[in-house]
Scaffold this motif. Structure first.
Motif, mmCIF file in Angstrom:
data_model
loop_
_atom_site.group_PDB
_atom_site.id
_atom_site.type_symbol
_atom_site.label_atom_id
_atom_site.label_comp_id
_atom_site.label_asym_id
_atom_site.label_seq_id
_atom_site.Cartn_x
_atom_site.Cartn_y
_atom_site.Cartn_z
ATOM 1 N N VAL A 1 0.464 0.380 -4.362
ATOM 2 C CA VAL A 1 1.768 0.869 -4.805
ATOM 3 C C VAL A 1 2.049 0.425 -6.236
ATOM 4 O O VAL A 1 2.689 1.140 -6.988
ATOM 5 N N GLY B 1 -3.936 3.504 -0.929
ATOM 6 C CA GLY B 1 -3.839 3.176 -2.351
ATOM 7 C C GLY B 1 -2.784 2.124 -2.640
ATOM 8 O O GLY B 1 -1.811 1.968 -1.902
ATOM 9 N N ARG C 1 0.834 -1.208 0.000
ATOM 10 C CA ARG C 1 0.000 0.000 0.000
ATOM 11 C C ARG C 1 0.862 1.249 0.000
ATOM 12 O O ARG C 1 2.053 1.210 0.304
ATOM 13 N N CYS C 2 0.260 2.374 -0.275
ATOM 14 C CA CYS C 2 0.947 3.662 -0.355
ATOM 15 C C CYS C 2 1.607 3.990 0.979
ATOM 16 O O CYS C 2 0.962 3.927 2.025
ATOM 17 N N GLN D 1 1.601 7.292 -9.243
ATOM 18 C CA GLN D 1 1.163 8.024 -8.053
ATOM 19 C C GLN D 1 0.100 7.204 -7.329
ATOM 20 O O GLN D 1 -0.456 6.265 -7.880
ATOM 21 N N CYS D 2 -0.172 7.579 -6.102
ATOM 22 C CA CYS D 2 -1.183 6.893 -5.298
ATOM 23 C C CYS D 2 -2.565 7.269 -5.804
ATOM 24 O O CYS D 2 -2.859 8.449 -6.009
#
Length: 126
Positions: free
Chosen positions: A24, A22, A15-16, A34-35
């Motif tokens: 990865v 968000g 995940r971000c 980007q997220c």
């Protein structure tokens, strides 16, 4: 104030590292630009060969005991070891590489790691 996310938790969940929500990755090992949740920019992300090194190192430690045990108990010929362990190692490496890459990226994000530069090397040719 944004909540603090654990780089280990978000890394292993892929995940971000900024928001923890968000994804990865946009493909199996390709980082998203980007997220999708918070819009964090992943364009400068580069974990290099670090994840592959750690996965190989870990698999060497994990796989040697069963390989040696099979050898000690059954003494199979070399081709049996090759036939048995090659697919196991490949599958485990593919399963581990993605979370290790996300973990390395999350740790770099948390510590604001950047490429090393020399003082005065901002394109002046020195």
């Amino acid at each position: 104030m944004a909540r603090e996310v654990s780089p280990i938790s978000v890394g292993l969940r892929c995940r971000c590292p900024a928001c923890g929500e968000g994804p990865v990755f946009r493909s199996w090992l390709g980082l998203a630009p980007q997220c999708s949740a918070c819009g964090a920019d992943f364009s400068k992300a580069d974990s290099g060969d670090g994840p592959a090194f750690f996965v190989m190192f870990l698999l060497g430690i994990i796989m040697m005991p069963p390989v040696l045990l099979v050898q000690a108990l059954f003494s199979p010929p070399f081709w049996v070891h090759s036939f048995l362990w090659t697919p196991v190692i490949i599958v485990l490496a593919m399963l581990l590489l993605r979370p290790f890459k996300a973990l390395m990226f999350a740790l770099q994000w948390k510590n604001r790691a950047e490429e090393a530069t020399w003082a005065g090397s901002e394109g002046d040719g020195k």
